[in-house]
Write a protein that holds these residues in place. Structure first.
Motif, PDB file in Angstrom:
ATOM      1  N   GLY A   1       0.918  -6.150  11.621  1.00 36.45           N
ATOM      2  CA  GLY A   1       0.494  -5.759  10.287  1.00 36.45           C
ATOM      3  C   GLY A   1       0.019  -4.324  10.360  1.00 36.45           C
ATOM      4  N   PHE A   2       0.350  -3.532   9.346  1.00 35.65           N
ATOM      5  CA  PHE A   2      -0.134  -2.154   9.351  1.00 35.65           C
ATOM      6  C   PHE A   2      -0.243  -1.607   7.940  1.00 35.65           C
ATOM      7  CE2 PHE A   2       4.376  -2.160  10.152  1.00 35.65           C
ATOM      8  CZ  PHE A   2       4.923  -1.067   9.481  1.00 35.65           C
ATOM      9  N   THR A   3      -1.063  -0.581   7.803  1.00 36.86           N
ATOM     10  CA  THR A   3      -1.327   0.052   6.515  1.00 36.86           C
ATOM     11  C   THR A   3      -0.825   1.485   6.576  1.00 36.86           C
ATOM     12  OG1 THR A   3      -3.297  -1.325   6.241  1.00 36.86           O
ATOM     13  CG2 THR A   3      -3.132   0.639   4.849  1.00 36.86           C
TER      14      THR A   3
ATOM     15  N   LEU B   1      -2.266   2.961  -0.907  1.00 32.28           N
ATOM     16  CA  LEU B   1      -2.143   2.422   0.440  1.00 32.28           C
ATOM     17  C   LEU B   1      -1.164   1.258   0.368  1.00 32.28           C
ATOM     18  CD1 LEU B   1      -5.835   2.227   1.678  1.00 32.28           C
ATOM     19  CD2 LEU B   1      -4.083   3.821   2.458  1.00 32.28           C
TER      20      LEU B   1
ATOM     21  N   GLU C   1      -3.902   2.027   9.963  1.00 31.41           N
ATOM     22  CA  GLU C   1      -4.405   0.841  10.653  1.00 31.41           C
ATOM     23  C   GLU C   1      -3.213   0.005  11.102  1.00 31.41           C
ATOM     24  OE1 GLU C   1      -7.062  -3.093   9.491  1.00 31.41           O
ATOM     25  OE2 GLU C   1      -7.001  -1.404   8.108  1.00 31.41           O
ATOM     26  N   SER C   2      -3.322  -0.595  12.272  1.00 35.54           N
ATOM     27  CA  SER C   2      -2.294  -1.529  12.731  1.00 35.54           C
ATOM     28  C   SER C   2      -2.957  -2.619  13.549  1.00 35.54           C
ATOM     29  CB  SER C   2      -1.213  -0.816  13.560  1.00 35.54           C
ATOM     30  OG  SER C   2      -1.742  -0.318  14.763  1.00 35.54           O
TER      31      SER C   2
ATOM     32  N   SER D   1       3.040  -5.469   0.692  1.00 38.11           N
ATOM     33  CA  SER D   1       2.122  -5.797  -0.394  1.00 38.11           C
ATOM     34  C   SER D   1       1.490  -4.508  -0.889  1.00 38.11           C
ATOM     35  CB  SER D   1       1.061  -6.795   0.060  1.00 38.11           C
ATOM     36  OG  SER D   1       0.215  -6.222   1.004  1.00 38.11           O
TER      37      SER D   1
ATOM     38  N   GLN E   1       0.222  -2.015   2.495  1.00 39.39           N
ATOM     39  CA  GLN E   1       0.055  -2.911   3.634  1.00 39.39           C
ATOM     40  C   GLN E   1       1.370  -3.642   3.837  1.00 39.39           C
ATOM     41  OE1 GLN E   1      -3.349  -5.126   2.206  1.00 39.39           O
ATOM     42  NE2 GLN E   1      -4.661  -3.987   3.602  1.00 39.39           N
ATOM     43  N   THR E   2       1.798  -3.703   5.091  1.00 37.83           N
ATOM     44  CA  THR E   2       3.073  -4.330   5.385  1.00 37.83           C
ATOM     45  C   THR E   2       2.997  -5.102   6.695  1.00 37.83           C
ATOM     46  OG1 THR E   2       5.448  -3.912   5.604  1.00 37.83           O
ATOM     47  CG2 THR E   2       3.978  -2.271   6.536  1.00 37.83           C
ATOM     48  N   THR E   3       3.934  -5.990   6.881  1.00 38.29           N
ATOM     49  CA  THR E   3       4.075  -6.685   8.159  1.00 38.29           C
ATOM     50  C   THR E   3       5.483  -6.448   8.668  1.00 38.29           C
ATOM     51  OG1 THR E   3       4.786  -8.751   7.123  1.00 38.29           O
ATOM     52  CG2 THR E   3       2.427  -8.489   7.524  1.00 38.29           C
TER      53      THR E   3
END
Length: 124
Positions: free
Chosen positions: A67-69, A112, A78-79, A12, A114-116
């Protein structure tokens, strides 16, 4: 195989979501490639969790959805564990920390991301 990677990261970009590996954006492919390249590090997490489990604990088998950025420079900022079937905090924490050490290609949008990503352990 200790870790079966499932390819096709869900990405995303801010509020815009795209969950297709055939997206014009190459970032989902770079997630797959980066995680695959570092598979041995995730295997070490599994080995550590198995080695340190008590006899009464079940084997850590199942999926951890992470999930992490990722910053524009490709660093994981971030995770977190979104969901987990393994019921093994050691394995979950190790996967989370390993993700934070990875470097992804910088993104052209300068945003940034964000992904999973699903990690399957103990499955073929």
């Amino acid at each position: 195989m200790k870790l079966a990677l499932r390819f096709g990261a869900c990405i995303s970009l801010l509020l815009l979501a795209a969950c297709s590996s055939s997206s014009k954006n190459s970032f989902p492919d770079s997630v797959d490639k980066t995680i695959e390249k570092n598979q041995s590090e995730f295997d070490k997490c599994y080995d550590f969790a198995v080695k340190h489990k008590s006899d009464s604990e079940p084997a850590p088998i199942g999926r951890i959805q992470m999930g992490f950025t990722v910053s524009p420079a490709g660093k994981v900022t971030e995770s977190n564990v979104i969901s987990s079937e393994v019921n093994n905090p050691r394995l979950e924490k190790c996967v989370q920390e390993t993700l934070r050490r990875l470097s992804f290609p910088s993104n052209e949008e300068g945003r940034l991301i964000q992904t999973t990503y699903p990690f399957d352990f103990g499955k073929k």
